[in-house]
Design a protein around this motif. Structure first.
Motif, PDB file in Angstrom:
ATOM      1  N   GLU A  32     108.404  57.720  38.895  1.00  0.00           N
ATOM      2  CA  GLU A  32     107.055  57.729  39.445  1.00  0.00           C
ATOM      3  C   GLU A  32     106.944  58.466  40.774  1.00  0.00           C
ATOM      4  OE1 GLU A  32     105.247  53.567  37.879  1.00  0.00           O
ATOM      5  OE2 GLU A  32     106.839  53.380  39.368  1.00  0.00           O
ATOM      6  N   SER A  33     107.831  59.406  41.030  1.00  0.00           N
ATOM      7  CA  SER A  33     107.787  60.136  42.302  1.00  0.00           C
ATOM      8  C   SER A  33     106.488  60.912  42.461  1.00  0.00           C
ATOM      9  CB  SER A  33     108.986  61.078  42.418  1.00  0.00           C
ATOM     10  OG  SER A  33     109.021  61.984  41.340  1.00  0.00           O
ATOM     11  N   ASN A  34     105.902  61.367  41.343  1.00  0.00           N
ATOM     12  CA  ASN A  34     104.626  62.089  41.437  1.00  0.00           C
ATOM     13  C   ASN A  34     103.501  61.163  41.896  1.00  0.00           C
ATOM     14  OD1 ASN A  34     104.822  60.717  38.927  1.00  0.00           O
ATOM     15  ND2 ASN A  34     103.171  61.951  38.059  1.00  0.00           N
ATOM     16  N   ARG A  35     103.545  59.905  41.467  1.00  0.00           N
ATOM     17  CA  ARG A  35     102.535  58.934  41.908  1.00  0.00           C
ATOM     18  C   ARG A  35     102.706  58.642  43.398  1.00  0.00           C
ATOM     19  NH1 ARG A  35     102.219  53.739  39.871  1.00  0.00           N
ATOM     20  NH2 ARG A  35     100.001  53.788  40.355  1.00  0.00           N
ATOM     21  N   LEU A  36     103.945  58.575  43.839  1.00  0.00           N
ATOM     22  CA  LEU A  36     104.192  58.353  45.261  1.00  0.00           C
ATOM     23  C   LEU A  36     103.631  59.504  46.087  1.00  0.00           C
ATOM     24  CD1 LEU A  36     105.554  56.910  47.673  1.00  0.00           C
ATOM     25  CD2 LEU A  36     107.603  58.270  47.156  1.00  0.00           C
TER      26      LEU A  36
ATOM     27  N   LYS B 229     101.158  61.474  45.433  1.00  0.00           N
ATOM     28  CA  LYS B 229      99.691  61.391  45.458  1.00  0.00           C
ATOM     29  C   LYS B 229      99.234  60.273  46.392  1.00  0.00           C
ATOM     30  CE  LYS B 229      97.687  61.619  41.395  1.00  0.00           C
ATOM     31  NZ  LYS B 229      97.469  61.338  39.939  1.00  0.00           N
ATOM     32  N   TRP B 230      99.961  59.163  46.353  1.00  0.00           N
ATOM     33  CA  TRP B 230      99.593  58.044  47.218  1.00  0.00           C
ATOM     34  C   TRP B 230      99.729  58.420  48.688  1.00  0.00           C
ATOM     35  CZ3 TRP B 230     101.894  55.115  50.998  1.00  0.00           C
ATOM     36  CH2 TRP B 230     101.237  53.934  51.343  1.00  0.00           C
ATOM     37  N   VAL B 231     100.840  59.062  49.048  1.00  0.00           N
ATOM     38  CA  VAL B 231     101.060  59.455  50.438  1.00  0.00           C
ATOM     39  C   VAL B 231      99.973  60.417  50.899  1.00  0.00           C
ATOM     40  CG1 VAL B 231     102.609  60.730  51.976  1.00  0.00           C
ATOM     41  CG2 VAL B 231     103.551  59.053  50.375  1.00  0.00           C
TER      42      VAL B 231
ATOM     43  N   CYS C 146      97.060  51.495  42.599  1.00  0.00           N
ATOM     44  CA  CYS C 146      96.687  52.359  41.477  1.00  0.00           C
ATOM     45  C   CYS C 146      95.274  52.901  41.607  1.00  0.00           C
ATOM     46  CB  CYS C 146      96.890  51.647  40.143  1.00  0.00           C
ATOM     47  SG  CYS C 146      95.748  50.301  39.827  1.00  0.00           S
ATOM     48  N   GLY C 147      94.376  52.160  42.225  1.00  0.00           N
ATOM     49  CA  GLY C 147      93.046  52.689  42.447  1.00  0.00           C
ATOM     50  C   GLY C 147      93.022  53.802  43.490  1.00  0.00           C
ATOM     51  N   ALA C 148      94.085  53.858  44.284  1.00  0.00           N
ATOM     52  CA  ALA C 148      94.120  54.839  45.381  1.00  0.00           C
ATOM     53  C   ALA C 148      94.814  56.128  44.991  1.00  0.00           C
ATOM     54  CB  ALA C 148      94.844  54.226  46.579  1.00  0.00           C
ATOM     55  N   ASP C 149      95.621  56.095  43.922  1.00  0.00           N
ATOM     56  CA  ASP C 149      96.398  57.293  43.631  1.00  0.00           C
ATOM     57  C   ASP C 149      96.070  57.904  42.280  1.00  0.00           C
ATOM     58  OD1 ASP C 149      99.616  55.795  42.629  1.00  0.00           O
ATOM     59  OD2 ASP C 149      97.637  55.656  41.763  1.00  0.00           O
ATOM     60  N   GLU C 150      95.084  57.345  41.555  1.00  0.00           N
ATOM     61  CA  GLU C 150      94.737  57.924  40.257  1.00  0.00           C
ATOM     62  C   GLU C 150      93.381  58.620  40.365  1.00  0.00           C
ATOM     63  OE1 GLU C 150      94.897  54.824  37.409  1.00  0.00           O
ATOM     64  OE2 GLU C 150      97.078  54.666  37.479  1.00  0.00           O
TER      65      GLU C 150
END
Length: 266
Positions: free
Chosen positions: A130-134, A136-138, A262-266
């Motif tokens: 899930e590094s791609n999700r991280l 996006k979150w950052v 999840c609401g913050a990075d999708e």
């Protein structure tokens, strides 16, 4: 050594506490385990966000983790909503372009009220897949500070399962039933394969969601038939009470991660 004598340092910053978000999934449990060793129990708070809609076996998993690590997990909950059903009924919205309101109300908003953004270092269960999700979150949360401890260790979900078992902690019931994540029972981010599995494992939840869809007038699942004129797939909503029991294959569907992020990075 007193807590104030041992500063918490990460990436050149000093923090007052480490907040370990414990979702009762194997990844967040392993991330918490690593953080307790890395930063010390005296510097960590371990927090579980109770949505009111997860498998009752989570209580056993929390208790067993507490006993194994000699800690107490803090449980926080929305003051406005009792569970996901309460959110859907009050908001008159299940899931769509705006995301899932259950995540916003029961996870993200509850967590943000708990946090001190400037002084807290957060630890959560992003795995190596899930590094791609991280990333996006950052990018979307520059005011927050996160230690991606599992990604740093290159731990994937399979490794996390193995570590939990090596600690003699029994995995949560949802994993043993074949679910990829320990989400709420009846996650509205699931599609046809997932909901047909829910139909089999938790028929009362399936029926309740089917009735709620009709009450609100919105369908969770989409079918993708091929348009005979264009040859292209079309995404067409289908209500659960009309869903083909053989539609979809759960293991082929994207994993449904949940958490206040999840609401913050999708």
């Amino acid at each position: 050594m007193h807590k104030e004598d041992r500063p918490i340092e990460f990436n050149g910053r000093t923090f007052k506490r480490v907040v370990c978000w414990f979702s009762a999934g194997s990844a967040s449990a392993v991330a918490t385990n690593l953080a307790l060793h890395k930063y010390g129990k005296e510097n960590c708070v371990v927090v579980y966000q109770d949505t009111g809609s997860e498998h009752p076996d989570n209580a056993r998993f929390i208790r067993q983790f507490e006993e194994t690590h000699d800690i107490k997990i803090e449980i926080i909950k929305s003051e406005k909503y009792s569970d996901i059903w309460d959110v859907f009924q009050q908001r008159r919205y299940i899931v769509g372009i705006a995301g899932a309101p259950c995540t916003t109300e029961l996870k993200r908003m509850v967590a943000e009220r708990y946090l001190n953004f400037f002084d807290d270092l957060e630890v959560l269960g992003y795995t190596s897949e899930e590094s791609n999700r991280l990333d996006k979150w950052v990018k979307n949360n520059e005011e927050r500070f996160i230690d991606p401890i599992l990604i740093t260790m290159n731990y994937d979900k399979h490794i996390c399962h193995q570590i939990i078992q090596s600690l003699n902690i029994e995995l949560p019931a949802m994993y043993k039933l074949g679910y990829q994540n320990n989400n709420c029972i009846g996650c509205v981010k699931g599609q046809s394969g997932y909901w047909n599995k829910i139909r089999k494992d938790f028929p009362e939840v399936f029926d309740r969601m089917a009735k709620l869809e009709r009450t609100i007038g919105a369908a969770i699942c989409k079918t993708e038939p091929i348009d005979p004129l264009t040859g292209k797939r079309q995404r067409i909503p289908v209500y659960l009470d009309e869903l083909d029991p053989n539609a979809g294959r759960y293991l082929d569907e994207p994993p449904m991660t949940c958490g206040f992020l999840c609401g913050a990075d999708e």
